[in-house]
Scaffold this motif. Structure first.
Motif, short mmCIF file in Angstrom:
data_model
loop_
_atom_site.label_atom_id
_atom_site.label_comp_id
_atom_site.label_asym_id
_atom_site.label_seq_id
_atom_site.Cartn_x
_atom_site.Cartn_y
_atom_site.Cartn_z
N THR A 79 -9.14 -4.18 6.87
CA THR A 79 -7.79 -4.26 6.36
C THR A 79 -6.91 -3.54 7.37
OG1 THR A 79 -8.53 -4.25 4.07
CG2 THR A 79 -6.26 -3.59 4.48
N LEU A 84 -4.78 1.01 -1.43
CA LEU A 84 -4.59 -0.41 -1.20
C LEU A 84 -4.46 -1.11 -2.54
CD1 LEU A 84 -7.41 -0.73 1.47
CD2 LEU A 84 -4.94 -0.63 1.90
N TRP A 110 0.84 -1.19 0.00
CA TRP A 110 0.00 0.00 0.00
C TRP A 110 0.88 1.24 0.00
CZ3 TRP A 110 1.17 2.64 4.40
CH2 TRP A 110 1.55 1.91 5.53
#
Length: 175
Positions: free
Chosen positions: A157, A70, A55
């Motif tokens: 996430t 991401l 990322w």
């Protein structure tokens, strides 16, 4: 001589820090993070290189915003910087140069709930965030605190910012 002194003074004002950190995770993964700090524009660029879980992020301290792109989900998430929890640029530079303390407490984690609605105008967040998020769906996220923290946090996430901050982005973040 005066010009040299003047340039040296500007060098302090416009200084940029570049930090590289390699970490080996508990599962043997090698995680490489870079931090680039632009003191002139008050922006930090933090990147994690970890294969499919890579990322990139921009932390715009002037605007009080951060964005994370991401790679695996092909999406950008934008939110406000919690100045009470996120270190300043000076602290970020200092902490990233320190050695790992095995007795240090676990990093603080901030949890964000992602809006299902796509942002229509990414340019409103400034040129740096627009450049990061250009060409991918972008969503806004709100920091989640208090009693509602554990309600409706599917699909999180987790991002580790160096060794001192965890970010959990929760909600539907697919295209």
């Amino acid at each position: 001589m005066k010009a040299l002194i003047l340039l040296a003074a500007f060098g302090v004002v416009f200084a940029t820090d570049n930090i590289n950190i390699n970490n080996s995770g508990n599962d043997g993964d090698n995680v490489h993070q870079t931090v680039n700090i632009d003191n002139h524009d008050n922006i930090a660029n933090i990147n994690q290189f970890n294969g499919w879980h890579s990322w990139n992020s921009i932390w715009d301290y002037n605007r009080g915003l951060f964005a994370v792109r991401l790679m695996s989900q092909r999406v950008c998430v934008v939110s406000r910087i919690n100045r009470n929890a996120v270190p300043s640029l000076e602290q970020l530079s200092k902490v990233s140069h320190e050695k790992v303390n095995p007795n240090a407490p676990p990093p603080r984690t901030l949890t964000y709930s992602i809006s299902p609605n796509k942002v229509k105008n990414v340019a409103q967040f400034g040129a740096s965030i627009e450049a990061l998020c250009k060409g991918v769906p972008t969503r806004f996220a709100q920091e989640t605190q208090g009693a509602g923290l554990f309600v409706n946090l599917q699909g999180c996430t987790n991002l580790g910012i160096l060794r001192f901050l965890g970010i959990s982005l929760c909600g539907t973040i697919g295209c």
